[in-house]
Design a protein around this motif. Sequence first.
Motif, mmCIF file in Angstrom:
data_model
loop_
_atom_site.group_PDB
_atom_site.id
_atom_site.type_symbol
_atom_site.label_atom_id
_atom_site.label_comp_id
_atom_site.label_asym_id
_atom_site.label_seq_id
_atom_site.Cartn_x
_atom_site.Cartn_y
_atom_site.Cartn_z
ATOM 1 N N LEU A 1 0.801 -1.219 0.000
ATOM 2 C CA LEU A 1 0.000 0.000 0.000
ATOM 3 C C LEU A 1 0.837 1.274 0.000
ATOM 4 C CD1 LEU A 1 -2.637 -1.132 2.659
ATOM 5 C CD2 LEU A 1 -2.795 -1.299 0.163
ATOM 6 N N ASN A 2 2.067 1.187 0.503
ATOM 7 C CA ASN A 2 2.909 2.372 0.621
ATOM 8 C C ASN A 2 4.360 1.904 0.754
ATOM 9 O OD1 ASN A 2 3.850 4.978 1.057
ATOM 10 N ND2 ASN A 2 3.042 5.138 3.131
ATOM 11 N N ILE A 49 7.072 5.573 8.356
ATOM 12 C CA ILE A 49 5.977 5.271 7.451
ATOM 13 C C ILE A 49 4.685 5.429 8.243
ATOM 14 C CG2 ILE A 49 5.957 2.779 7.913
ATOM 15 C CD1 ILE A 49 5.412 2.401 4.840
ATOM 16 N N THR A 50 3.635 5.886 7.581
ATOM 17 C CA THR A 50 2.337 6.037 8.234
ATOM 18 C C THR A 50 1.351 5.059 7.611
ATOM 19 O OG1 THR A 50 2.804 8.375 8.648
ATOM 20 C CG2 THR A 50 0.499 7.663 8.844
ATOM 21 N N PRO A 51 1.007 3.985 8.344
ATOM 22 C CA PRO A 51 0.062 2.999 7.803
ATOM 23 C C PRO A 51 -1.316 3.620 7.564
ATOM 24 C CG PRO A 51 1.230 2.129 9.720
ATOM 25 C CD PRO A 51 1.522 3.589 9.656
ATOM 26 N N SER A 52 -2.003 3.119 6.542
ATOM 27 C CA SER A 52 -3.337 3.629 6.215
ATOM 28 C C SER A 52 -4.442 2.896 6.962
ATOM 29 C CB SER A 52 -3.579 3.538 4.706
ATOM 30 O OG SER A 52 -3.468 2.194 4.277
ATOM 31 N N ASP A 67 -0.885 5.891 13.160
ATOM 32 C CA ASP A 67 0.088 6.937 13.456
ATOM 33 C C ASP A 67 1.416 6.583 12.776
ATOM 34 O OD1 ASP A 67 -1.699 8.302 15.102
ATOM 35 O OD2 ASP A 67 -0.963 7.341 16.937
ATOM 36 N N ALA A 68 2.248 7.574 12.618
ATOM 37 C CA ALA A 68 3.564 7.331 12.018
ATOM 38 C C ALA A 68 4.333 6.312 12.846
ATOM 39 C CB ALA A 68 4.355 8.629 11.935
ATOM 40 N N VAL A 69 4.988 5.372 12.155
ATOM 41 C CA VAL A 69 5.856 4.378 12.791
ATOM 42 C C VAL A 69 7.280 4.711 12.345
ATOM 43 C CG1 VAL A 69 6.365 1.936 13.104
ATOM 44 C CG2 VAL A 69 4.006 2.673 12.674
ATOM 45 N N THR A 70 8.136 4.996 13.317
ATOM 46 C CA THR A 70 9.494 5.439 13.032
ATOM 47 C C THR A 70 10.490 4.393 13.529
ATOM 48 O OG1 THR A 70 8.790 7.739 13.268
ATOM 49 C CG2 THR A 70 11.160 7.323 13.358
ATOM 50 N N PHE A 71 11.467 4.099 12.698
ATOM 51 C CA PHE A 71 12.494 3.113 13.025
ATOM 52 C C PHE A 71 13.853 3.794 13.117
ATOM 53 C CE2 PHE A 71 9.077 0.855 10.987
ATOM 54 C CZ PHE A 71 8.934 -0.271 11.779
#
Length: 159
Positions: free
Chosen positions: A12-13, A46-49, A125-129
């Motif tokens: 999806l992204n 990345i921000t999951p939809s 919400d944004a997921v940051t690694f």
Amino acid sequence: GSLTGITTGKVLNIVSERRQGYNMQSTSTSFVDIDNSDGSVWETSITPSATSSKVLIMVQLAFYVNSNSTEARGTWKLFQKIGSGNYSQVTQYGNQMGTYNYDGSGVAMGSTDTAISLITTNTTDAVTFKFQFASNGSNQCRWNDDGSDSNCTLMEIGA
């Protein structure tokens, strides 16, 4: 042709970031963040939809280890945070990343370490690694030595 009727497993992204040519080094046995050339922490987000989506993370880290004795090894960890929350460790890789010289005369090695993980985040919400590394002894660990690049690609996979 095109696929129809598929409701799961779609990409999806995609977000991909490359950390170019900045040589970061440490002899610390405590974990430290892998930084950008400006001193900021290297992060990829990345921000999951949908909350049911998963994130496929594909990482390739360029490293170099050297020592004047027997051991030239290091370890790196993957962390994630949701939104503005705190980082938590996802997993640890490369417990013995590097090499060992049994005669003790010194050793050096450059390579890349690659990892792929599918992570459930349950959020939109944004997921940051981010990544941290440590030396396994008195040896020196370097990331992106001699202009090599590290990469982090995140893919949102529909559930």
